[in-house]
Design a protein around this motif. Structure first.
Motif, PDB file in Angstrom:
ATOM      1  N   SER A 228       0.843  -1.190   0.000  1.00 17.27           N
ATOM      2  CA  SER A 228       0.000   0.000   0.000  1.00 17.27           C
ATOM      3  C   SER A 228       0.880   1.243   0.000  1.00 17.27           C
ATOM      4  O   SER A 228       1.992   1.237   0.539  1.00 17.27           O
ATOM      5  N   LEU A 229       0.363   2.300  -0.612  1.00 17.21           N
ATOM      6  CA  LEU A 229       1.053   3.582  -0.678  1.00 17.21           C
ATOM      7  C   LEU A 229       0.043   4.696  -0.430  1.00 17.21           C
ATOM      8  O   LEU A 229      -1.124   4.574  -0.796  1.00 17.21           O
ATOM      9  N   ALA A 230       0.506   5.777   0.166  1.00 24.88           N
ATOM     10  CA  ALA A 230      -0.343   6.959   0.330  1.00 24.88           C
ATOM     11  C   ALA A 230       0.514   8.199   0.204  1.00 24.88           C
ATOM     12  O   ALA A 230       1.572   8.306   0.845  1.00 24.88           O
ATOM     13  N   ALA A 231       0.081   9.126  -0.630  1.00 22.95           N
ATOM     14  CA  ALA A 231       0.753  10.419  -0.723  1.00 22.95           C
ATOM     15  C   ALA A 231       0.382  11.261   0.488  1.00 22.95           C
ATOM     16  O   ALA A 231      -0.774  11.277   0.919  1.00 22.95           O
ATOM     17  N   LEU A 232       1.363  11.950   1.036  1.00 17.16           N
ATOM     18  CA  LEU A 232       1.174  12.756   2.242  1.00 17.16           C
ATOM     19  C   LEU A 232       1.462  14.217   1.945  1.00 17.16           C
ATOM     20  O   LEU A 232       2.284  14.528   1.078  1.00 17.16           O
ATOM     21  N   ASP A 242       5.280  13.952   0.829  1.00 20.78           N
ATOM     22  CA  ASP A 242       6.010  12.766   1.259  1.00 20.78           C
ATOM     23  C   ASP A 242       5.175  11.519   0.994  1.00 20.78           C
ATOM     24  O   ASP A 242       4.098  11.593   0.401  1.00 20.78           O
ATOM     25  N   LEU A 243       5.689  10.374   1.439  1.00 18.60           N
ATOM     26  CA  LEU A 243       5.097   9.105   1.037  1.00 18.60           C
ATOM     27  C   LEU A 243       5.019   8.156   2.222  1.00 18.60           C
ATOM     28  O   LEU A 243       5.976   8.024   2.980  1.00 18.60           O
ATOM     29  N   ALA A 244       3.854   7.503   2.374  1.00 20.33           N
ATOM     30  CA  ALA A 244       3.705   6.420   3.350  1.00 20.33           C
ATOM     31  C   ALA A 244       3.731   5.094   2.600  1.00 20.33           C
ATOM     32  O   ALA A 244       3.073   4.938   1.567  1.00 20.33           O
ATOM     33  N   ILE A 245       4.504   4.136   3.129  1.00  8.80           N
ATOM     34  CA  ILE A 245       4.671   2.826   2.493  1.00  8.80           C
ATOM     35  C   ILE A 245       4.290   1.749   3.498  1.00  8.80           C
ATOM     36  O   ILE A 245       4.850   1.684   4.600  1.00  8.80           O
ATOM     37  N   GLY A 246       3.359   0.895   3.118  1.00 12.43           N
ATOM     38  CA  GLY A 246       2.944  -0.184   3.997  1.00 12.43           C
ATOM     39  C   GLY A 246       3.670  -1.475   3.688  1.00 12.43           C
ATOM     40  O   GLY A 246       3.852  -1.846   2.527  1.00 12.43           O
ATOM     41  N   ALA A 247       4.110  -2.172   4.749  1.00 14.04           N
ATOM     42  CA  ALA A 247       4.704  -3.513   4.648  1.00 14.04           C
ATOM     43  C   ALA A 247       3.949  -4.405   5.616  1.00 14.04           C
ATOM     44  O   ALA A 247       4.428  -4.721   6.714  1.00 14.04           O
ATOM     45  N   ILE A 263       7.411   6.155   6.753  1.00 11.80           N
ATOM     46  CA  ILE A 263       7.128   7.498   6.255  1.00 11.80           C
ATOM     47  C   ILE A 263       8.422   8.009   5.635  1.00 11.80           C
ATOM     48  O   ILE A 263       9.445   8.135   6.321  1.00 11.80           O
ATOM     49  N   ALA A 264       8.394   8.262   4.338  1.00 12.12           N
ATOM     50  CA  ALA A 264       9.618   8.579   3.605  1.00 12.12           C
ATOM     51  C   ALA A 264       9.495   9.905   2.873  1.00 12.12           C
ATOM     52  O   ALA A 264       8.415  10.286   2.406  1.00 12.12           O
ATOM     53  N   SER A 265      10.632  10.565   2.758  1.00 12.02           N
ATOM     54  CA  SER A 265      10.751  11.779   1.954  1.00 12.02           C
ATOM     55  C   SER A 265      11.651  11.471   0.762  1.00 12.02           C
ATOM     56  O   SER A 265      12.616  10.703   0.891  1.00 12.02           O
ATOM     57  N   LEU A 266      11.337  12.038  -0.394  1.00 13.63           N
ATOM     58  CA  LEU A 266      12.190  11.886  -1.573  1.00 13.63           C
ATOM     59  C   LEU A 266      13.162  13.050  -1.594  1.00 13.63           C
ATOM     60  O   LEU A 266      12.781  14.208  -1.784  1.00 13.63           O
ATOM     61  N   PHE A 274      15.233   7.725  -1.152  1.00 13.95           N
ATOM     62  CA  PHE A 274      14.192   7.609  -0.134  1.00 13.95           C
ATOM     63  C   PHE A 274      14.812   7.827   1.239  1.00 13.95           C
ATOM     64  O   PHE A 274      15.694   7.070   1.650  1.00 13.95           O
ATOM     65  N   ASP A 275      14.376   8.848   1.927  1.00 14.74           N
ATOM     66  CA  ASP A 275      14.872   9.136   3.272  1.00 14.74           C
ATOM     67  C   ASP A 275      13.757   8.824   4.266  1.00 14.74           C
ATOM     68  O   ASP A 275      12.694   9.454   4.239  1.00 14.74           O
ATOM     69  N   VAL A 276      13.974   7.829   5.126  1.00 14.47           N
ATOM     70  CA  VAL A 276      12.944   7.421   6.085  1.00 14.47           C
ATOM     71  C   VAL A 276      12.866   8.446   7.217  1.00 14.47           C
ATOM     72  O   VAL A 276      13.846   8.683   7.925  1.00 14.47           O
ATOM     73  N   LEU A 277      11.687   9.048   7.380  1.00 12.01           N
ATOM     74  CA  LEU A 277      11.472  10.041   8.420  1.00 12.01           C
ATOM     75  C   LEU A 277      11.047   9.400   9.732  1.00 12.01           C
ATOM     76  O   LEU A 277      11.434   9.846  10.803  1.00 12.01           O
ATOM     77  N   MET A 278      10.211   8.382   9.642  1.00 10.72           N
ATOM     78  CA  MET A 278       9.779   7.667  10.846  1.00 10.72           C
ATOM     79  C   MET A 278       9.222   6.319  10.439  1.00 10.72           C
ATOM     80  O   MET A 278       8.925   6.071   9.264  1.00 10.72           O
ATOM     81  N   GLU A 279       9.077   5.453  11.437  1.00 18.80           N
ATOM     82  CA  GLU A 279       8.524   4.125  11.200  1.00 18.80           C
ATOM     83  C   GLU A 279       7.473   3.839  12.252  1.00 18.80           C
ATOM     84  O   GLU A 279       7.672   4.119  13.440  1.00 18.80           O
TER      85      GLU A 279
END
Length: 585
Positions: A228-232, A242-247, A263-266, A274-279
């Protein structure tokens, strides 16, 4: 005739505050005709494709088959104004499941018309279950580019594939311009991994250049990373979304299958990363946190967006898994709300969507779908964005699996509110499991009623009546008629028919020598003169009130009463009955 319509309009808008969510109604429905075609498998807002000022929408029919290509899939764009099909595309080959995912991405071919991308995760063109994503021109209908994932070899061991492909296109979402070419770019999820042999493609998320479909960046992760993906909105303040990525199948703190969300920033332009901001980590075994995601924006007013997440499906077909929907703050990743397994419903949160502000408080509402609820009838719950309270429940019927897919779409009926588009993959009256899609509006019809008596008339059988639907943006006509002589008077417009100036209504007018009653609060008064009724020996007074538009107007109540100035009436005037209006859509 002297009127004062502008103050009425301004007062309506000023006094209308946060209102209860209106009841929902179906604006239109679309039934599939292809047996087991699953119309409504994916739905999306794509913008105004036909340039008529009304937003349009896309519907995926992922298992659509023609005589030579079973399961190739199909996607259509429909007009927001009429519901008619504007564009339609077929999948690349048999079994590709084109229309599994859809995203509106803005204008990427510079023709002034918004475009879309469509996922086909079982497209074997580049290898076994490599999957593909196709960019399509909304204006011209052309294929702009196609992006393929990594293919497997298709061989079997113990009846299972030795090496899966990446199933690219399981998820797609539009982002901002990352590489500086002026075009919004696209994120693509390929979450498959070779679980039976321990080798094969890693779950990946690609950042794809919307100009030509080239890979700008990619990242791999844990089990089902990119499902799953969601634009933030911009979380880290760099000016880009930014981008949310589901695993959802990832382990978390030694909890198998608890699920994770990144939660990643490009970062960067020439070679973005991809820079991970938080998990955010799941907290229950097989909880599968992150199987679906949606971002409704800032719900609590802290300046940071929130993320709605679902966990609880062990796999896509499990009907009785526990369900859980949570809302996280992206200020720090903390849990803001936990809707839990609402009412014990299974598959609760199969689909999630931000709808938009429905009650005029400036905060978006959001919807949660549970397609397996009530013996596959399905349901959709609508939650108040500001409070988290459940405000409405929409029930499916006849095993249609309502709530399988959800998307907030543009204002279709021009009432000032966005609509909800939902897919019910087992619906349709045309063929078994052909699928069904529905556009839902959250606006109540207007309510108009009469109350109280007429009193003291000496110049005819006088009564206050109304004409018009009472909907926003329409003209509501008030008529006081039945006079046998020309009669001037005052139309009273009030915001209450129960209290005025601290006292109760109706208010007796004996203090001024009249046997009549004041039925409405006299917040606004409009002086009117009568006119001759065409072809009748009678007179009437008429006032046309133009009702404004916007979500704050819905549900506002107005009350009207007319005072006729009559020489021979007690105290020099008579009163009509009252008319009440609850403005609707």
């Amino acid at each position: 005739m002297r009127t004062r319509s502008c103050p009425i309009r301004l007062t309506i808008v000023t006094l209308a505050v946060s209102l209860p969510l209106a009841a929902q109604r179906t604006l239109r429905s679309h039934d599939g005709a292809n047996p087991t075609g699953y119309l409504g498998f994916a739905v999306a807002d794509v913008g105004d494709v036909d340039r008529d000022g009304v937003g349009d929408y896309a519907i995926g029919e992922s298992n659509y088959s023609d005589p030579v290509s079973a399961g190739r899939g199909r996607v259509e764009i429909r007009s927001g104004a009429t519901g008619n099909v504007l564009r339609s595309w077929l999948g690349p080959r048999a079994g590709s499941r084109f229309g599994w995912s859809i995203a509106g991405v803005g204008d990427i071919d510079r023709d002034g018309v918004p475009d879309l991308v469509v996922g086909a995760p079982f497209d074997d063109s580049a290898g076994f279950q490599a999957g593909s994503v196709t960019a399509l021109s909304g204006g011209r209908g052309f294929t702009l580019w196609q992006f393929h994932g990594e293919g497997g070899d298709g061989s079997l061991r113990n009846g299972l594939p030795v090496r899966y492909g990446s199933r690219c296109g399981t998820s797609v979402v539009g982002l901002d311009d990352i590489d500086g070419d002026g075009l919004p770019d696209v994120a693509v999820g390929g979450p498959s991994t070779s679980v039976h042999s321990g080798r094969g493609s890693l779950p990946r998320v690609w950042l794809v250049d919307s100009l030509n479909g080239a890979v700008l960046a990619q990242t791999s992760g844990l089990a089902e990373f990119g499902h799953s993906l969601a634009a933030l909105p911009d979380v880290n303040g760099d000016g880009k979304r930014d981008l949310a990525i589901g695993a959802p199948a990832a382990n978390s703190d030694q909890l198998a299958g608890a699920g994770r969300i990144l939660i990643a920033s490009l970062v960067g332009v020439v070679r973005p990363t991809f820079d991970v901001l938080m998990e955010i980590q799941g907290d229950q075994v097989s909880g599968n946190l992150g199987r679906s995601l949606a971002c409704p924006g800032d719900l609590n007013g802290d300046g940071f967006p929130e993320l709605i997440c679902h966990g609880g499906l062990q796999d896509e077909i499990q009907a009785n898994a526990p369900a859980r929907v949570e809302v996280y703050s992206l200020r720090d990743g903390s849990l803001l709300r936990d809707h839990g397994a609402y009412d014990g419903i299974t598959r609760y949160g199969r689909a999630l969507a931000a709808i938009g502000d429905l009650d005029g408080d400036g905060v978006s509402e959001y919807a949660v779908g549970a397609d397996r609820a009530a013996n596959n009838d399905g349901l959709i719950d609508v939650f108040d964005g500001a409070t988290g309270a459940r405000r409405q429940r929409i029930l499916g019927q006849n095993g249609e699996r309502l709530g399988f897919a959800l998307a907030g779409i543009g204002d279709q009926d021009q009432d000032g509110r966005r609509e909800l588009l939902t897919g019910a993959v087992f619906g349709s009256t045309n063929a078994l499991h052909a699928g069904h899609a529905r556009v839902v509006s959250f606006v109540e019809p207007a309510t108009i009623w009469s109350f109280g008596p007429t009193c003291g008339a000496t110049v005819g059988n006088v009564r206050l009546t109304s004409n018009g639907s009472g909907a926003v943006g329409t003209t509501f006509r008030l008529r006081s008629g039945g006079y046998i002589l020309p009669t001037n008077g005052i139309l009273l417009v009030g915001f209450s028919n129960s209290t005025w100036a601290g006292g109760a209504l109706p208010f007796p007018l004996q203090v001024v020598g009249s046997p009549c009653q004041l039925l409405v609060s006299p917040d606004i008064d409009i002086a009117l003169t009568s006119r001759r009724v065409p072809n009748q020996p009678l007179y009437e007074t008429v006032f046309d009130l133009r009702l404004p538009t916007g979500p704050r107007v819905h549900g506002q109540e107005l009350f009207f009463q007319f005072l006729s100035l009559e020489r021979f009436a007690p105290a020099g005037f008579s009163t009509t009955n009252g008319v009440g209006l609850r403005i609707g859509g």
